[in-house]
Design a protein around this motif. Structure first.
Motif, short mmCIF file in Angstrom:
data_model
loop_
_atom_site.label_atom_id
_atom_site.label_comp_id
_atom_site.label_asym_id
_atom_site.label_seq_id
_atom_site.Cartn_x
_atom_site.Cartn_y
_atom_site.Cartn_z
N GLY A 94 0.79 -1.22 0.00
CA GLY A 94 0.00 0.00 0.00
C GLY A 94 0.83 1.27 0.00
N LEU A 95 0.13 2.38 0.24
CA LEU A 95 0.77 3.69 0.23
C LEU A 95 0.61 4.41 1.56
CD1 LEU A 95 -0.26 4.97 -3.34
CD2 LEU A 95 1.90 3.91 -2.65
N SER A 96 0.65 3.64 2.64
CA SER A 96 0.67 4.27 3.97
C SER A 96 2.01 4.96 4.17
CB SER A 96 0.48 3.21 5.06
OG SER A 96 1.62 2.34 5.10
N ARG A 97 2.05 5.87 5.11
CA ARG A 97 3.31 6.53 5.43
C ARG A 97 4.36 5.50 5.84
NH1 ARG A 97 5.10 11.53 6.59
NH2 ARG A 97 6.94 11.68 7.91
N LYS A 98 3.96 4.53 6.65
CA LYS A 98 4.89 3.51 7.10
C LYS A 98 5.49 2.75 5.93
CE LYS A 98 5.11 -0.78 9.88
NZ LYS A 98 6.41 -0.48 10.55
N HIS A 99 4.65 2.30 5.02
CA HIS A 99 5.17 1.49 3.91
C HIS A 99 6.02 2.32 2.96
CE1 HIS A 99 5.56 -1.86 1.27
NE2 HIS A 99 4.91 -1.28 0.29
N ILE A 100 5.62 3.55 2.69
CA ILE A 100 6.41 4.40 1.80
C ILE A 100 7.79 4.67 2.38
CG2 ILE A 100 6.62 6.76 0.89
CD1 ILE A 100 3.60 6.70 0.36
N MET A 101 7.84 5.04 3.66
CA MET A 101 9.12 5.38 4.28
C MET A 101 10.05 4.16 4.36
SD MET A 101 9.22 8.53 4.68
CE MET A 101 8.29 10.03 4.91
N GLU A 102 9.49 3.03 4.71
CA GLU A 102 10.32 1.83 4.78
C GLU A 102 10.73 1.35 3.38
OE1 GLU A 102 8.43 0.18 8.99
OE2 GLU A 102 7.80 -0.71 7.09
N SER A 103 9.85 1.52 2.42
CA SER A 103 10.13 1.06 1.06
C SER A 103 11.20 1.89 0.38
CB SER A 103 8.84 1.06 0.22
OG SER A 103 7.92 0.11 0.71
N ILE A 104 11.16 3.21 0.55
CA ILE A 104 12.19 4.04 -0.11
C ILE A 104 13.56 3.70 0.46
CG2 ILE A 104 11.88 6.02 1.46
CD1 ILE A 104 12.85 6.11 -2.29
N ASN A 105 13.65 3.45 1.75
CA ASN A 105 14.94 3.10 2.33
C ASN A 105 15.45 1.76 1.79
OD1 ASN A 105 15.02 5.42 3.90
ND2 ASN A 105 14.03 4.46 5.66
N GLY A 106 14.55 0.79 1.66
CA GLY A 106 14.94 -0.50 1.10
C GLY A 106 15.37 -0.38 -0.34
N SER A 107 14.63 0.41 -1.13
CA SER A 107 14.96 0.57 -2.54
C SER A 107 16.33 1.23 -2.72
CB SER A 107 13.88 1.40 -3.24
OG SER A 107 12.68 0.67 -3.37
N LEU A 108 16.61 2.25 -1.93
CA LEU A 108 17.90 2.94 -2.05
C LEU A 108 19.05 1.99 -1.72
CD1 LEU A 108 17.10 6.44 -0.48
CD2 LEU A 108 17.14 5.77 -2.90
N LYS A 109 18.86 1.18 -0.71
CA LYS A 109 19.91 0.22 -0.34
C LYS A 109 20.16 -0.77 -1.46
CE LYS A 109 21.21 -3.09 3.27
NZ LYS A 109 20.81 -3.71 4.57
N ARG A 110 19.08 -1.31 -2.04
CA ARG A 110 19.24 -2.30 -3.10
C ARG A 110 19.81 -1.68 -4.37
NH1 ARG A 110 14.42 -3.99 -0.49
NH2 ARG A 110 13.15 -2.66 -1.84
N LEU A 111 19.43 -0.44 -4.65
CA LEU A 111 19.90 0.24 -5.85
C LEU A 111 21.28 0.87 -5.68
CD1 LEU A 111 16.51 1.88 -6.88
CD2 LEU A 111 17.77 0.19 -8.24
N GLN A 112 21.81 0.83 -4.46
CA GLN A 112 23.15 1.34 -4.15
C GLN A 112 23.26 2.83 -4.51
OE1 GLN A 112 26.47 -1.20 -5.36
NE2 GLN A 112 25.06 -2.93 -5.65
N THR A 113 22.27 3.60 -4.09
CA THR A 113 22.27 5.02 -4.38
C THR A 113 21.67 5.78 -3.21
OG1 THR A 113 21.54 6.73 -5.96
CG2 THR A 113 20.02 4.92 -5.53
N ASP A 114 22.00 7.06 -3.11
CA ASP A 114 21.46 7.90 -2.03
C ASP A 114 20.08 8.45 -2.35
OD1 ASP A 114 23.79 7.56 -0.53
OD2 ASP A 114 24.76 9.30 -1.47
N TYR A 115 19.70 8.42 -3.63
CA TYR A 115 18.41 8.97 -4.04
C TYR A 115 17.98 8.33 -5.35
CZ TYR A 115 20.98 11.60 -7.60
OH TYR A 115 21.76 11.94 -8.68
N VAL A 116 16.68 8.38 -5.61
CA VAL A 116 16.17 8.03 -6.93
C VAL A 116 15.68 9.31 -7.58
CG1 VAL A 116 15.58 5.64 -6.42
CG2 VAL A 116 13.89 7.44 -6.00
N ASP A 117 15.76 9.35 -8.87
CA ASP A 117 15.30 10.55 -9.58
C ASP A 117 13.78 10.64 -9.60
OD1 ASP A 117 17.92 11.70 -11.03
OD2 ASP A 117 18.00 9.52 -10.98
N LEU A 118 13.12 9.49 -9.68
CA LEU A 118 11.66 9.47 -9.74
C LEU A 118 11.14 8.33 -8.88
CD1 LEU A 118 9.06 10.62 -11.13
CD2 LEU A 118 9.37 8.84 -12.88
N TYR A 119 10.24 8.66 -7.95
CA TYR A 119 9.61 7.66 -7.08
C TYR A 119 8.13 7.66 -7.41
CZ TYR A 119 9.37 4.79 -2.82
OH TYR A 119 9.23 3.75 -1.93
#
Length: 336
Positions: A94-119
């Protein structure tokens, strides 16, 4: 390569964007996936699209490893959030605050980057207040973890509501990622006009209609061995809506049109989507590096009006263009 602005922003992306749905971490071995990414870079592609749900996060990991060592500022990396990941717990979707915040951190770790250009919001979440979702996205942007925000398969009304809240919160939606091809035109009636009004571009997926527009599937014949239509991991289910003899026969009528344009069938399919001025990029995937080199030749191609009319005539009767279908992409309940 051709580069286009994404929505009403200063961000330019490659008109051919490399996507790794149904391939990385699933259908294609990691070594081959890396070769495909290298081929994309060599062909001038700078934009790469993935999602945390693809192969249950494995696709992000493969892409991150393939892009490691590249100059980060020269790339545009996109990912998405909504669908269940991990063990699929009650808050793993889903798009709860909890899931979004945890998901962006996981994605950044897997993508080996500090930020994504488009979320991107991978679907609309009917169980979370839109205000909560957009506030979370605003915070992700302010934290510098994403530079821009987009959506995927949202209706025109959902896009309008989201854009209004984003403006109140000090950021903007700049993109929509819907399915779009010669055969699947449901966005033309409502999503595209609304997006044009709001300064939002389309990044379209499946411009080749799951490979059907390549012309390799013939009416009355079984699909080729090893093709997506025979893949039981998900590919066969996604392509089945196009695997009708009337559709496959109409697609074969595109072959002389492609030849007259000096294009392959896949190039014609991708180039067709890029004729829509609201389309910033077409997503293409690959299971072999040579497919990337073929598809990238669609960038910068102009199809004359007469040729576009011939395409419409060839596909008359098999095009899906009901704008109401977009609403069917919104899950009725949060998926777990």
């Amino acid at each position: 390569m051709e580069f286009r602005y994404l929505g009403n922003s200063g961000l330019k992306i490659s008109a051919i964007t490399y996507g790794n749905w149904l391939t990385h971490g699933s259908q294609v071995e990691n070594e081959v996936a890396t070769q495909c990414v290298r081929a994309a870079l060599d062909a001038g592609i700078s934009s790469f699209d993935t999602a945390d749900v693809y192969a249950n996060t494995a696709a992000e990991t493969v892409l991150g490893e393939a892009l490691a060592g590249e100059r980060r500022e020269s790339l545009e990396i996109f990912t998405k959030v909504y669908w269940p990941t991990g063990p699929g717990g009650k808050n793993d979707t889903g798009l709860s605050r909890k899931h979004i915040m945890e998901s962006i951190n996981g994605s950044l770790k897997r993508l080996q980057t500090d930020y994504v250009d488009l979320y991107q919001a991978h679907r609309f979440d009917v169980e979370t207040p839109l205000e909560e979702t957009m506030q979370a996205f605003a915070d992700v942007v302010r934290q510098g973890k994403a530079l821009y925000i987009g959506v995927s398969e949202w209706t025109a009304d959902q896009i309008r509501q989201g854009a209004a809240l984003a403006k109140e919160l000090g950021f903007q939606l700049i993109s929509s990622q819907p399915q779009y091809s010669m055969l699947w035109r449901v966005i033309e009636g409502e999503v595209v006009p609304t997006s044009e009004e709001l300064g939002i571009s389309q990044i379209v997926w499946s411009p080749m209609a799951q490979g059907v527009l390549s012309g390799k599937y013939l009416p009355g014949q079984p699909p080729p061995a090893g093709s997506r239509a025979t893949d039981e991991k998900g590919g066969a289910n996604n392509i089945k809506r196009f695997m009708r003899d009337d559709v496959l026969s109409a697609v074969q009528d595109l072959r002389p049109i492609a030849e007259d344009a000096g294009l392959t069938m896949p190039q014609l399919a991708v180039a067709w989507t890029l004729q829509n001025p609201n389309v910033a990029a077409a997503l293409v995937g690959a299971s072999r590096p040579e497919q990337v080199h073929d598809n990238v030749k669609a960038a910068g191609v102009r199809l004359e009006p007469e040729l576009m009319a011939r395409i419409d005539a060839a596909l008359a009767g098999v095009v899906v263009d009901d704008p109401g279908i977009t609403a069917q992409q919104t899950p009725a309940t949060r998926v777990v």
